[in-house]
Design an enzyme around this catalytic site. Structure first.
Site, short mmCIF file in Angstrom:
data_model
loop_
_atom_site.label_atom_id
_atom_site.label_comp_id
_atom_site.label_asym_id
_atom_site.label_seq_id
_atom_site.Cartn_x
_atom_site.Cartn_y
_atom_site.Cartn_z
N ASN A 10 0.87 -1.18 0.00
CA ASN A 10 0.00 0.00 0.00
C ASN A 10 0.91 1.23 0.00
O ASN A 10 1.49 1.56 1.02
CB ASN A 10 -0.89 -0.05 1.26
N TRP A 11 1.00 1.86 -1.17
CA TRP A 11 1.93 3.00 -1.29
C TRP A 11 1.39 4.27 -0.64
O TRP A 11 2.10 5.27 -0.55
CB TRP A 11 2.25 3.26 -2.77
N LYS A 12 0.12 4.24 -0.25
CA LYS A 12 -0.53 5.43 0.35
C LYS A 12 -0.32 6.65 -0.55
O LYS A 12 -0.24 6.49 -1.78
CB LYS A 12 0.00 5.64 1.78
N HIS A 100 -9.54 1.03 4.98
CA HIS A 100 -8.26 1.24 5.68
C HIS A 100 -8.49 2.21 6.84
O HIS A 100 -9.30 3.14 6.73
CB HIS A 100 -7.23 1.80 4.70
N GLU A 102 -6.90 4.64 7.89
CA GLU A 102 -6.71 6.07 7.59
C GLU A 102 -7.95 6.65 6.92
O GLU A 102 -8.28 7.82 7.11
CB GLU A 102 -5.45 6.25 6.73
N GLU A 172 -5.10 -4.84 11.10
CA GLU A 172 -4.11 -3.76 11.21
C GLU A 172 -4.40 -2.91 12.44
O GLU A 172 -5.22 -1.98 12.37
CB GLU A 172 -4.18 -2.85 9.97
N GLY A 178 2.55 2.56 10.73
CA GLY A 178 3.46 3.68 10.50
C GLY A 178 4.21 4.14 11.73
O GLY A 178 4.82 5.21 11.73
N SER A 214 3.68 -1.72 10.45
CA SER A 214 5.13 -1.69 10.63
C SER A 214 5.81 -3.02 10.27
O SER A 214 6.79 -3.41 10.90
CB SER A 214 5.50 -1.25 12.06
N GLY A 235 2.85 -1.04 4.30
CA GLY A 235 2.87 0.38 3.92
C GLY A 235 4.28 0.83 3.60
O GLY A 235 4.81 0.58 2.52
N GLY A 236 4.93 1.47 4.57
CA GLY A 236 6.23 2.10 4.37
C GLY A 236 7.26 1.20 3.68
O GLY A 236 7.96 1.65 2.75
P1 PGA Z 1 2.90 0.53 7.63
O1 PGA Z 1 1.42 0.68 7.04
O2 PGA Z 1 3.45 -0.77 7.07
O3 PGA Z 1 3.65 1.73 7.10
O4 PGA Z 1 2.78 0.50 9.10
C1 PGA Z 1 0.57 -0.43 6.93
C2 PGA Z 1 -0.77 -0.01 6.38
O5 PGA Z 1 -1.27 1.06 6.74
O6 PGA Z 1 -1.38 -0.72 5.55
#
Ligand code: PGA
Length: 259
Positions: A10-12, A100, A102, A172, A178, A214, A235-236
């Site tokens: 997930n590149w956000k 998600h 967010e 999650e 993050g 993470s 994500g990251g």
């Molecule tokens: P993260 O994000 O790996 O940067 O913690 C995961 C996500 O939000 O899907």
């Protein structure tokens, strides 16, 4: 691990279309040199990158499917700034992340909208990755199990059986996203067990259960070996080809051993 591993990047809101091309090309080189054999791989770039990333995946015949991070459940119309399922389909998108945290927290995506979005996605024949997870305050109040169970029931209750094979779930916890603080293997095992138990009431079959929060090249191997997981939502660490590939190979190796 009960099904083929699934790892979704997930590149956000990162990488413009030129940067996205570079990352996809780098990923292609690494995967050609060291292919994954058992793992299904999805990348979910920002909407504006989908076309260019999709054309590289096609041209290079990379074994990577295209995903979107969100979609509006309406078919079309006066929804300024939004994108529909059919628009994603035209771009070759096969997977959509739904609900998600967010989106739920920062863009007021309610449980009702999550359920409607999930239905819009699967009705079009796309795969939905439903995200669930508790905030730190919920965990501290020891309500994380009932909270996550309620999120699953609200999104998946009454879903027609023909759509069940299109559903995956990502657990999650918000406090791990993050932050650099991943959930421990015990916490992940406990929650993946809970998720699988609730899913058994709601869906036919055994949908893939992923963990996100993470995940990185260092912790992926331990998490996937010592928890009952089918893969990760990353994500990251999906923004660097090397770390994303290391996570893919951690899942691939684990599947090969456990099979
Ligand atoms: P993260 O994000 O790996 O940067 O913690 C995961 C996500 O939000 O899907």
């Amino acid at each position: 691990m009960s099904v083929r591993p699934l790892v979704i990047g997930n590149w956000k809101m990162n990488l413009d279309f030129v940067e996205a091309l570079h990352l996809t090309q780098q990923l292609g080189v690494l995967l050609k040199n060291h292919p994954v054999e058992h793992t299904d791989v999805v990348i979910a770039p920002p909407f504006v990158d989908l076309r260019s990333v999709g054309s590289i995946l096609d041209a290079e015949r990379l074994p990577v499917a295209l995903g979107a991070q969100h979609v509006n459940p309406q078919e079309n119309g006066a929804h300024t700034g939004e994108v529909s399922v059919s628009m994603l389909q035209r771009l070759g998108v096969e997977w959509v992340i739904v609900g998600h945290s967010e989106r739920r927290t920062n863009y007021a995506m309610s449980d009702e909208v999550v359920a409607a979005t999930l239905r819009a996605v699967v009705r079009a024949g796309l795969h939905a990755v439903l995200c669930v997870g508790e905030a730190l305050s919920v965990r501290e109040a020891d309500e994380h199990e009932s909270f996550v169970a309620a999120q699953l029931r609200s999104a998946l209750g009454g879903l027609e059986e023909r759509f069940h094979p299109l559903v995956s779930v990502a657990y999650e916890p918000l406090w791990a996203i993050g932050t650099g603080v991943n959930a421990t293997a015990e916490q992940v095992s406990q929650m993946s067990g809970l998720v699988r138990g609730v899913l058994a009431e709601l869906l036919a079959g055994a949908p893939p259960v992923l963990y996100g929060g993470s995940v990185n090249a260092e912790n992926a191997g331990t998490l996937v070996r010592s928890s009952d997981l089918d893969g990760f939502l990353v994500g990251g660490a999906s923004l660097k080809a090397e770390s994303f590939c290391a996570i893919l190979h951690a899942c691939d190796d684990c599947y090969a051993i456990k099979r």
